[in-house]
Design an enzyme around this catalytic site. Structure first.
Site, short mmCIF file in Angstrom:
data_model
loop_
_atom_site.label_atom_id
_atom_site.label_comp_id
_atom_site.label_asym_id
_atom_site.label_seq_id
_atom_site.Cartn_x
_atom_site.Cartn_y
_atom_site.Cartn_z
N GLN A 256 8.95 -18.71 9.60
CA GLN A 256 8.96 -17.47 10.37
C GLN A 256 9.42 -17.69 11.80
O GLN A 256 10.07 -16.84 12.39
CB GLN A 256 7.57 -16.82 10.35
CG GLN A 256 7.16 -16.34 8.97
CD GLN A 256 8.21 -15.44 8.34
OE1 GLN A 256 8.47 -14.33 8.80
NE2 GLN A 256 8.83 -15.93 7.28
N HIS A 259 13.13 -17.11 12.69
CA HIS A 259 13.73 -15.77 12.71
C HIS A 259 14.17 -15.36 14.10
O HIS A 259 15.20 -14.70 14.27
CB HIS A 259 12.72 -14.74 12.19
CG HIS A 259 12.75 -14.54 10.71
ND1 HIS A 259 13.85 -14.08 10.04
CD2 HIS A 259 11.80 -14.73 9.77
CE1 HIS A 259 13.59 -14.00 8.74
NE2 HIS A 259 12.35 -14.40 8.56
N GLU A 323 1.68 -10.09 9.90
CA GLU A 323 2.64 -9.68 8.87
C GLU A 323 2.40 -10.47 7.58
O GLU A 323 2.36 -9.91 6.49
CB GLU A 323 4.05 -9.93 9.40
CG GLU A 323 5.17 -9.53 8.46
CD GLU A 323 6.53 -9.89 9.03
OE1 GLU A 323 7.53 -9.37 8.50
OE2 GLU A 323 6.62 -10.69 9.98
N HIS A 324 2.26 -11.78 7.71
CA HIS A 324 2.02 -12.66 6.55
C HIS A 324 0.84 -13.58 6.84
O HIS A 324 0.69 -14.05 7.97
CB HIS A 324 3.22 -13.57 6.26
CG HIS A 324 4.56 -12.90 6.29
ND1 HIS A 324 5.38 -12.93 7.40
CD2 HIS A 324 5.22 -12.21 5.33
CE1 HIS A 324 6.50 -12.29 7.12
NE2 HIS A 324 6.43 -11.83 5.87
N ASP A 357 9.64 -13.53 0.68
CA ASP A 357 10.84 -13.02 1.32
C ASP A 357 11.96 -12.77 0.32
O ASP A 357 12.86 -11.97 0.60
CB ASP A 357 11.34 -14.02 2.37
CG ASP A 357 10.70 -13.79 3.73
OD1 ASP A 357 10.03 -12.76 3.91
OD2 ASP A 357 10.86 -14.66 4.61
N HIS A 416 -4.76 36.17 7.86
CA HIS A 416 -5.23 35.28 6.80
C HIS A 416 -6.35 35.96 6.01
O HIS A 416 -6.35 35.96 4.77
CB HIS A 416 -5.78 33.97 7.40
CG HIS A 416 -4.74 32.96 7.76
ND1 HIS A 416 -3.83 33.15 8.77
CD2 HIS A 416 -4.47 31.72 7.25
CE1 HIS A 416 -3.05 32.09 8.87
NE2 HIS A 416 -3.42 31.21 7.95
#
Length: 427
Positions: A256, A259, A323-324, A357, A416
């Site tokens: 990761q 990235h 995220e993970h 992934d 109404h």
């Protein structure tokens, strides 16, 4: 790389401050994005092409802005056979996983005789943003387009920055059944999908990751169209005991970190000697990693090693809301089942995040920047919508009408109330 030890005084405050640090791009891009969106909305394709030349230095005009079917076929054919087979393998697993998410329609009659239910229908048109800056990502195409296809979306329009379209990206588009691809990127691509621009017809929802400009544009067009999420830098937490191979865990952390310099990788372990070995392995692997510059910056500026009892790991993971998260240990469920906030959880020593992934089948478009506290990863549900259905006969309405009148009167909404009262013969 920061280091935290659970036994140190002040651990909780220091760790909480670390978790709260911002990693998004500090540059203020919102004003620039606003101007792009305004121009595209007013001028359409002319503005899209102008910004393409300005930002991407692209020689794109109305004659070649769309990637033809022939170009898709030719590009896909240039993709290496091994990669094509891997794309097909991944697509099959992603398709199978998301098909299992399909919810059922319902129709029932309750005790008052009211017929109620709901119906799921696909979104009509979806736009997919596929980045083309740092790298080409065929997996992004698959993770976004395959669930949309499974959902039954009528039209899938893909946008990607101009330049040479990578054969693997075109092979993934072909595998996913995407035939509408446009050579346009950045905020102008988001604007074109939201408002329409010449031959690019507007869509109902925009999905897919992008840079700070793309994210800011998605934030601004939300409401005109739907969006999946506002993606931030990638992140991973690895919870590992000392029985692991430190080289494996180091590779997982770097998977990761590579990235983006703003990505984050965190190790939580109860074994300090093991953690030292992992940190040393990270440094060794960085020297031979093609993406080493980005990964090194990420590890240096945002990485962390946390020494803590493993029983504390679920609580720490929930504070991070990553995220993970990997639980690399025997019987990982014992701890993982206590985690509430995570985009995706990987269990055991042989379930690295990298398989998620690409080929596990679950979606890799996941909440970042602690958004796992309140949101989920991309799924079939992002491409379908639920419509409520109500049916009353005279007797069923008689059971519901009086309470409707009372509540409408209480809210000061006489029309109404009259809508219900008139059917009850009250005026």
């Amino acid at each position: 790389m920061r280091r935290f030890n659970f036994s140190d005084p002040g651990f909780e405050a220091a760790f909480a401050a670390f978790v709260e640090e911002r990693r998004e791009t500090p540059e203020d891009v919102d004003v620039a994005v606003r101007d792009v969106l305004t121009a595209v909305r007013a001028e359409g394709l002319a503005a899209v092409l102008r910004y393409g030349k300005l930002f991407d230095r692209a020689e794109v005009d109305e004659t070649n802005i769309r990637v033809t079917i022939e170009e898709i076929e030719a590009g896909a054919a240039q993709c290496a056979q091994e990669v094509r087979e891997a794309i097909a393998f991944a697509a099959g697993r992603i398709r199978s996983y998301h098909e299992r998410q399909r919810p059922a329609d319902a129709w029932f009659t309750d005790e008052a005789g009211v017929q109620l239910g709901w119906r799921w229908t696909p979104i009509e048109a979806v736009g997919i943003y596929v980045p083309g800056g740092r790298a080409a990502y065929p997996s992004t195409v698959l993770m976004n387009a395959v669930p949309a296809s499974v959902a039954g979306v009528d039209r899938i329009a893909m946008v990607t920055p101009p330049g040479r379209l990578q054969p693997a990206v075109l092979a993934a588009a072909k595998e996913a059944g995407v035939t509408e691809i446009w050579r346009v990127g950045g905020a102008q691509a988001v604007a074109a999908l939201a408002y329409g621009a010449g031959p690019i017809r507007p869509v109902d929802k925009i999905v897919g990751p992008g840079n700070a400009y793309v994210t800011a544009a998605k934030r601004r067009v939300y409401g005109t169209v739907g969006i999946d999420a506002l993606a931030g830098p990638s992140e991973i937490v690895v919870v590992a005991d000392g029985a692991n191979n430190p080289e494996w865990i180091a590779a997982d952390l770097l998977s990761q970190a590579e990235h983006d310099p703003a990505a984050q990788a965190i190790l939580i372990s109860d074994d300090e000697a093991f953690a030292d070995k992992v940190a040393a392995a990270v440094e060794r692997q960085l020297t031979s990693l093609a993406t080493g510059a980005d990964a090194a910056a990420s590890w240096r500026d945002h990485g962390a090693v946390v020494i803590a009892p493993l029983d504390e790991a679920p609580r720490l993971v929930d504070l991070i809301a990553p995220e993970h998260v990997e639980f690399a240990m025997d019987e990982p469920e014992r701890l993982a089942d206590r985690v509430r906030h995570a985009g995706a959880i990987f269990l055991g020593r042989h379930a690295p995040e990298a398989i998620g992934d690409y080929v596990a089948g679950s979606n890799h478009v996941l909440p970042t920047s602690r958004a796992a506290r309140f949101s989920s990863g991309l799924s079939l549900y992002d491409f379908i919508k639920r419509t409520s259905i109500v049916k009353c006969d005279e007797a069923a309405f008689a059971a519901l009408g009086p309470a409707t009148v009372a509540l409408a009167d209480a809210e000061g909404l006489p029309a109404h109330a009259r809508s219900a009262a008139i059917r009850l013969g009250r005026g």
